[in-house]
Design a protein around this motif. Structure first.
Motif, PDB file in Angstrom:
ATOM      1  N   GLU A 276      -5.130  15.184   8.645  1.00 30.83           N
ATOM      2  CA  GLU A 276      -5.885  13.934   8.511  1.00 30.83           C
ATOM      3  C   GLU A 276      -6.037  13.383   9.919  1.00 30.83           C
ATOM      4  O   GLU A 276      -5.112  12.788  10.468  1.00 30.83           O
TER       5      GLU A 276
ATOM      6  N   TYR B 293       0.857  -1.203   0.000  1.00 29.93           N
ATOM      7  CA  TYR B 293       0.000   0.000   0.000  1.00 29.93           C
ATOM      8  C   TYR B 293       0.889   1.248   0.000  1.00 29.93           C
ATOM      9  O   TYR B 293       0.681   2.185  -0.782  1.00 29.93           O
TER      10      TYR B 293
ATOM     11  N   ARG C  70       2.516   8.484   1.341  1.00 34.17           N
ATOM     12  CA  ARG C  70       1.354   9.216   0.815  1.00 34.17           C
ATOM     13  C   ARG C  70       1.635  10.722   0.783  1.00 34.17           C
ATOM     14  O   ARG C  70       1.208  11.426  -0.122  1.00 34.17           O
TER      15      ARG C  70
ATOM     16  N   ASN D  31       0.601   4.083  13.440  1.00 39.23           N
ATOM     17  CA  ASN D  31      -0.279   2.992  12.977  1.00 39.23           C
ATOM     18  C   ASN D  31      -0.021   2.600  11.527  1.00 39.23           C
ATOM     19  O   ASN D  31      -0.282   1.459  11.146  1.00 39.23           O
TER      20      ASN D  31
ATOM     21  N   SER E  52      -9.382   2.948   1.124  1.00 43.09           N
ATOM     22  CA  SER E  52      -7.997   3.421   0.996  1.00 43.09           C
ATOM     23  C   SER E  52      -7.398   2.935  -0.309  1.00 43.09           C
ATOM     24  O   SER E  52      -7.257   1.719  -0.521  1.00 43.09           O
TER      25      SER E  52
ATOM     26  N   ARG F 283      -8.240  -4.420  10.220  1.00 44.25           N
ATOM     27  CA  ARG F 283      -6.978  -3.937   9.667  1.00 44.25           C
ATOM     28  C   ARG F 283      -6.193  -3.247  10.791  1.00 44.25           C
ATOM     29  O   ARG F 283      -6.762  -2.466  11.560  1.00 44.25           O
TER      30      ARG F 283
ATOM     31  N   CYS G  34      -7.822   5.025  11.444  1.00 45.55           N
ATOM     32  CA  CYS G  34      -8.849   6.046  11.657  1.00 45.55           C
ATOM     33  C   CYS G  34     -10.038   5.854  10.714  1.00 45.55           C
ATOM     34  O   CYS G  34     -11.011   6.593  10.818  1.00 45.55           O
TER      35      CYS G  34
HETATM   36  C1  SIN Z   1      -4.989   6.085   9.067  1.00 44.21           C
HETATM   37  O1  SIN Z   1      -5.523   5.319   9.822  1.00 44.21           O
HETATM   38  O2  SIN Z   1      -4.493   7.117   9.499  1.00 44.21           O
HETATM   39  C2  SIN Z   1      -4.872   5.856   7.576  1.00 44.21           C
HETATM   40  C3  SIN Z   1      -5.613   4.690   7.097  1.00 44.21           C
HETATM   41  C4  SIN Z   1      -5.481   4.436   5.620  1.00 44.21           C
HETATM   42  O3  SIN Z   1      -4.735   5.076   4.889  1.00 44.21           O
HETATM   43  O4  SIN Z   1      -6.171   3.554   5.163  1.00 44.21           O
END
Ligand code: SIN
Length: 507
Positions: free
Chosen positions: A268, A121, A176, A168, A463, A296, A302
């Protein structure tokens, strides 16, 4: 410099030089002369897996200056060259994904297969943005209000970017942001979470191999939470943009710190995702989607399903089927052991918090269908919380107002659309939401009505590097990934041309 504590993890790597225990500034591995270090722990057994230099505000300011210097030339590199660097970085991540996953598992506790999925990812953002670097179409030509004038717009890289990332997703939250920033021509200073610096440093090592010019990608390690390095990135005038992923509470503080220099920001922040299943849903699809959206990262994302609303007609049957799947598929244990699907939480504090939310729900009348505190075995590490299914949840319980951030599935019953939307939108935050129904009109209406930045319709996964990621309300602002992900790292310039003469049929 390698600490003696890191020999175990190093011995697990095919390429041990990916495990770096120094910060990376200006193309140099450095501890900046600091003797202070902090330990990085394996959350499964609390063993120290290595150390990192505990850098401070002055070190962060130095990294910013170095990044600013590097920006002066990097901003003018051809887009094709930036794209090629990202393409190489992507290939190196895929080539070394086993090692990157091992590092991630040791510092974050994610089971190995899931860690590998995160590396894929994470790498996918470099793949996406290497294409976007070439497609940074920017600008318009506008006829001016003044005769004989034209107005042109185009976009330029914003400058040095401060990247503040959580534990996390130790790899993907960096790629990203940094993938988009580098595609736009910016330089970055990353402050990784103190719990998970090694994934960031391994990325730096691969970035160097991919040909990133010195000073364009920097990693400042620190044990602090917000006081010095993070604060410096927010307050330094040479940092023109801060991109943060983390809690709403910290996001608000960073905004305050960034206000004196009027920085461009992306925030975010936390979520509290409603996951809605109507009577008419494809139940097997919904069961599968909920497993993906809940477990997951052991429930520590989040966008995890936080409040699961199931319509009255299928509620009891759905909860039972789901609990059976959880019991069958969630195999708790050492994340480095093949077959483990549920690892520890990041810390004992996190596990205690989850336990207290489950106790609060029980006290409010929720029923434990599976798991719960009493399902813990005496051999479980203190960071572990068992996969848990609760039913009979009610609005007002802590778990309906706060992010569970753990492997606990909380089921709420609903009857009508009105009742559902009232409950689903009764949240301060609005990041992701999910809806399962076979009725197209209903899917559309609910997706439009949900107060969230993203909605998954008949899918538990929102995502994707091609999809803009971000929230509304107290979940923050800005979008990461997608075509618009690049905009966040650019500023628009307007050029007004005058004196061109009045348009005529001849020149
Ligand atoms: C996050 O939990 O901050 C990101 C989750 C994601 O990119 O899927």
């Amino acid at each position: 410099m390698a600490s003696s504590a890191s020999s175990l993890l190093r011995s697990k790597l095919r390429d041990p030089s990916l495990l770096r225990e120094q910060a990376y500034i200006g193309g140099q591995w450095t501890d900046r002369g600091k003797s202070a270090t902090f330990d990085v722990k394996n959350p499964y057994n609390n063993e120290t897996i290595g150390t990192c230099p505990d850098l401070d505000s002055a070190d962060a300011a130095h990294a910013v200056e170095v990044a600013h210097e590097a920006f002066q030339s990097f901003r003018h590199t051809p887009a094709k060259q930036r794209s090629q660097i990202l393409e190489k970085w992507y290939s190196l991540m895929r080539e070394h994904e086993q090692d990157l996953a091992t590092i991630l598992t040791y510092e974050n506790g994610r089971p190995l297969d899931a860690a590998k999925a995160e590396i894929q990812y994470a790498a996918s953002f470099f793949s996406w943005f290497q294409g976007e670097a070439l497609r940074a179409y920017s600008g318009e030509t506008i006829e001016s209000s003044v005769p004989g004038g034209r107005v042109l717009t185009f976009k330029q890289p914003v400058g040095v970017v401060g990247v503040l990332t959580p534990w996390n997703f130790p790899s993907a939250m960096i790629t990203r942001k940094a993938g988009a920033a580098l595609a736009a021509g910016c330089s970055v200073v990353v402050k990784p979470a103190a719990e998970t610096p090694y994934s960031a440093l391994a990325l730096a090592e691969l970035g160097e191999r991919a040909g990133i010019p010195a000073g364009v990608f920097n990693v400042v390690t620190t044990n602090e939470y917000l006081a010095s390095v993070g604060k410096t990135l927010c307050e330094h005038d040479l940092v023109k943009k801060v991109s943060f992923t983390g809690s709403t509470r910290v996001g608000k503080l960073l905004m305050e710190q960034s206000s004196s220099t009027l920085k461009k920001l992306s925030m975010e922040l936390g979520g509290n995702a409603p996951f809605i299943i109507y009577d008419d849903a494809d139940v097997s699809l919904a069961l599968q989607g909920l497993m993906a959206a809940k477990f997951r990262a052991s429930g520590q994302t989040c966008v995890c399903a936080n409040r699961v609303y199931v319509q009255d007609g299928i509620y009891d049957d759905f909860v039972k089927q789901f609990a059976d799947i959880v019991q069958r598929d969630m195999i708790a244990g050492d994340p480095t052991t093949a077959g483990t699907t549920l690892g520890p939480l990041i810390s004992e504090t996190a596990a205690t918090r989850v336990a207290s939310m489950v106790e609060d729900a029980k006290a409010g009348g929720a029923e434990v269908v599976l798991g719960g505190e009493s399902a813990r075995s005496t051999s479980d590490p203190a960071t572990f919380y068992p996969a848990t299914v609760l039913k009979g949840m009610q609005p007002g319980m802590r778990a309906s107002r706060e992010e569970l951030f753990g492997p606990v599935v909380a089921f709420y019953r609903f009857k009508s659309d009105d009742e559902l939307l009232k409950m689903a939108n009764d949240a301060e935050v609005g990041l992701a939401g999910y809806v399962y129904t076979e009725k197209l009109g209903r899917a559309w209406r609910v997706a439009e009505a949900l107060e969230t930045g993203m909605v998954g319709v008949n899918t538990g996964m929102v995502s994707d590097p091609v999809a803009p990621f971000g929230g509304i309300k107290h979940s923050g602002f800005g979008r990461e990934g997608g075509r618009v992900g690049l905009d966040e790292f650019q500023v628009m310039k307007t050029i007004t041309l005058g004196g061109l003469g009045l348009p005529t049929n001849s020149i």
